[in-house]
Design a protein around this motif. Structure first.
Motif, PDB file in Angstrom:
ATOM      1  N   ALA A   4       0.839  -1.195   0.000  1.00 54.42           N
ATOM      2  CA  ALA A   4       0.000   0.000   0.000  1.00 54.42           C
ATOM      3  C   ALA A   4       0.873   1.244   0.000  1.00 54.42           C
ATOM      4  O   ALA A   4       1.940   1.278   0.613  1.00 54.42           O
ATOM      5  N   ILE A   6       0.306   5.171   0.986  1.00 52.98           N
ATOM      6  CA  ILE A   6      -0.538   6.232   1.526  1.00 52.98           C
ATOM      7  C   ILE A   6       0.078   7.554   1.084  1.00 52.98           C
ATOM      8  O   ILE A   6       1.114   7.967   1.590  1.00 52.98           O
ATOM      9  N   ASN A  56      -7.327   5.828   3.708  1.00 51.46           N
ATOM     10  CA  ASN A  56      -6.013   5.286   4.030  1.00 51.46           C
ATOM     11  C   ASN A  56      -6.130   3.948   4.747  1.00 51.46           C
ATOM     12  O   ASN A  56      -5.329   3.027   4.507  1.00 51.46           O
ATOM     13  N   ALA A  60      -4.411   0.312   3.675  1.00 52.70           N
ATOM     14  CA  ALA A  60      -3.461  -0.383   4.547  1.00 52.70           C
ATOM     15  C   ALA A  60      -3.954  -1.754   4.983  1.00 52.70           C
ATOM     16  O   ALA A  60      -3.144  -2.656   5.249  1.00 52.70           O
ATOM     17  N   SER A  63      -2.360  -5.188   3.805  1.00 49.16           N
ATOM     18  CA  SER A  63      -1.124  -4.992   3.044  1.00 49.16           C
ATOM     19  C   SER A  63       0.075  -5.448   3.868  1.00 49.16           C
ATOM     20  O   SER A  63       0.174  -5.132   5.054  1.00 49.16           O
ATOM     21  N   VAL A  66       3.323  -1.118   4.071  1.00 44.36           N
ATOM     22  CA  VAL A  66       2.572   0.128   3.911  1.00 44.36           C
ATOM     23  C   VAL A  66       3.570   1.288   3.865  1.00 44.36           C
ATOM     24  O   VAL A  66       4.242   1.574   4.859  1.00 44.36           O
ATOM     25  N   LEU A  82      -4.784   5.021  10.922  1.00 45.40           N
ATOM     26  CA  LEU A  82      -4.287   3.669  10.677  1.00 45.40           C
ATOM     27  C   LEU A  82      -4.148   2.829  11.942  1.00 45.40           C
ATOM     28  O   LEU A  82      -4.036   1.603  11.856  1.00 45.40           O
ATOM     29  N   LEU A  86      -3.798  -1.496  11.463  1.00 43.63           N
ATOM     30  CA  LEU A  86      -2.526  -2.207  11.319  1.00 43.63           C
ATOM     31  C   LEU A  86      -2.300  -3.193  12.459  1.00 43.63           C
ATOM     32  O   LEU A  86      -2.725  -2.964  13.593  1.00 43.63           O
ATOM     33  N   GLN A  90       2.452  -6.515  10.001  1.00 42.84           N
ATOM     34  CA  GLN A  90       2.648  -5.599   8.886  1.00 42.84           C
ATOM     35  C   GLN A  90       3.884  -4.716   9.084  1.00 42.84           C
ATOM     36  O   GLN A  90       4.297  -4.464  10.211  1.00 42.84           O
ATOM     37  N   VAL A  92       5.390  -1.001   8.311  1.00 44.39           N
ATOM     38  CA  VAL A  92       5.106   0.382   7.925  1.00 44.39           C
ATOM     39  C   VAL A  92       6.434   1.058   7.603  1.00 44.39           C
ATOM     40  O   VAL A  92       7.368   1.029   8.409  1.00 44.39           O
ATOM     41  N   SER A 110       2.561  -2.230  14.509  1.00 43.03           N
ATOM     42  CA  SER A 110       3.262  -2.867  13.400  1.00 43.03           C
ATOM     43  C   SER A 110       4.768  -2.670  13.490  1.00 43.03           C
ATOM     44  O   SER A 110       5.277  -1.938  14.346  1.00 43.03           O
TER      45      SER A 110
END
Length: 285
Positions: A4, A6, A56, A60, A63, A66, A82, A86, A90, A92, A110
């Motif tokens: 993803a 953002i 957003n 996310a 994903s 991100v 988010l 999340l 994940q 980020v 995350s």
């Protein structure tokens, strides 16, 4: 692997298109969101299969990676949006230098990394600056560096080095382009050579010089010695540069660090943290 993005402004769209051009990502596995829907829709029109979402959080959700490609002062609002989506599996990735990893780890469950990209990635070149949070596992780092190596040379740095490394790797192309522009315009004014011709010669020179310094085994000092014969034209030119640029790079670094500290102070305020200490009080690298 679903990825993803953002924010699809200048750098977000550059990263998406570089990953697609390199073949590292396929449009069907990219999800994008942007405050201005038109920018994201334009990307989707150019790359059928790329999915654009209305929020957003939707982008996310689910994903594996991100990328946060928004302006520094927009982070608090995006993070709040988010935080309920999340999870700890994940990754980020923040691409913004003043946003600290600790700020994100406090508010998101995350894994957090910071990767500072460069416009040079649009040519599938240049260095990407990689900084990893405490939750990033070796396999996460390998995944991120494999992805970034498709469009750049990933370089791992400490977070305390972010600003100066960004000055060179990320801001550097603009600084060098300004230098070349000024040189070409002076050449055109004083000698009559066409500005376009001077710019082309300079661009090819920069391309070749970069290869000599990265692939040719030259250091900057060796390259100068090889070209600048004592008493020759190049040596005389270097003497002019030494006199004229004596304080330029010190001033450049001081200015970019001052702006960075201002942005960091604003972020600390928005995140409810204490102001950053004066630069002189920070322990040197």
């Amino acid at each position: 692997m679903k990825v993803a993005f953002i924010g699809t402004g200048s750098m977000g769209s550059l990263l998406i298109e570089a990953f697609l051009r390199s073949g590292a990502l396929h449009p069907n596995y990219i999800c994008a969101s942007n405050r201005s829907r038109q920018k994201a829709d334009a990307l989707a029109n150019r790359h059928p299969g790329l999915r654009v979402t209305g929020s957003n959080a939707e982008a996310a959700n689910g994903s594996q990676i991100v990328f946060l490609c928004v302006k520094p002062l927009d982070y608090p609002a995006v993070i709040e949006e988010l935080s309920g989506v999340l999870d700890e599996r994940q990754i980020v990735v923040s691409i913004t230098s003043p946003v600290q990893i600790g700020m994100l780890e406090e508010r998101l469950s995350s894994k957090i990394a910071k990767i500072i990209p460069s416009i040079t990635h649009s040519a599938l070149s240049g260095a990407s600056l990689c900084i990893y949070g405490s939750r990033i596992l070796p396999e996460d780092r390998l995944l991120l560096e494999q992805l970034m190596s498709s469009i750049s040379i990933p370089v791992s740095i400490r977070e305390t080095e972010t600003r100066i490394a960004s000055d060179i790797a990320s801001c550097g192309p603009a600084f060098i382009a300004f230098f070349l522009q000024q040189w070409a315009e002076a050449a055109s004014r004083q000698t009559g050579i066409g500005r376009a011709e001077a710019l082309r010669l300079g661009a090819e020179m920069l391309h070749g010089t970069g290869k000599l310094l990265t692939e040719g085994g030259f250091t900057p000092e060796q390259l100068q010695r090889r070209v600048a014969v004592p008493g020759g034209v190049t040596a005389e030119g270097i003497a002019v540069l030494q006199n004229g640029l004596e304080h330029v790079f010190t001033g450049l670094i001081e200015t970019t660090h001052r702006k960075y500290d201002e942005d960091l102070g604003k972020l600390n305020h928005l995140f409810g943290l204490q102001p950053v200490p004066d630069a002189d009080a920070v322990e040197p690298d």
